[in-house]
Design an enzyme around this catalytic site. Sequence first.
Site, PDB file in Angstrom:
ATOM      1  CB  SER A  57      68.852 119.193  24.178  1.00 24.73           C
ATOM      2  OG  SER A  57      67.773 118.503  24.773  1.00 24.73           O
ATOM      3  CE1 TYR A  70      71.091 119.084  29.418  1.00 25.56           C
ATOM      4  CE2 TYR A  70      68.823 118.999  28.654  1.00 25.56           C
ATOM      5  CZ  TYR A  70      70.147 118.629  28.517  1.00 25.56           C
ATOM      6  OH  TYR A  70      70.524 117.813  27.470  1.00 25.56           O
TER       7      TYR A  70
END
Length: 207
Positions: A57, A70
């Site tokens: 990501s 995250y």
Amino acid sequence: MLVNNAGVMPVGPFADEPETTTDLMIDVNVRGVLNGMHAAAPLMAAAGRGHIVNIASMAGVIPLPGMATYNTTKFAALGASLAARREYDGTGVTVSAILPAAVRTELSSGADLSVLPTVDPGQVAEQVLATLTTRAATVSSPAWVLPGWRLVQTLVPETVERLARQVIGHDQALALDPVGRKDYLDRLERHAGTSPAATRAAEAVRR
């Protein structure tokens, strides 16, 4: 070819994050990548060819408020990809990491995507397939985001960057629409208590 695509993204203030949620993100976003590579890479190396794509990501490069864990897991996924790529260099096995920005899926439900670089799942899939030819180490999605961020890091002082982040609302992960994310969060909550780390913790408490 192996594509490690599984990922979960609960967000919110770090101090309020339940341990089960932390465990779920680590189990899926980090252990999932490592387990997949561990299962496939030796077989590929023995065959003398193979390609692994890990869906990381842009959160593995750009830190964001409300996404501390995250961010941690995606930094880990990127690091694992780059390290494994070097370890298997010369064996015929290559490893690539795809770094999407906001993908228009349930994962980003509740977010104001009008202020973020976004991409459709099909575009990410096309980039995954393209790495079969390019064997690129890292590819952002959209493709301009990673080079743009590196340019910002090189040329823009942190004080200026801080002002820009405030203007674009970089902390929106702390204020995602809970109604828009309800179905996604309900599913995550059900799975959080069944993650391996959470199960081990519960067993330890019982003992």
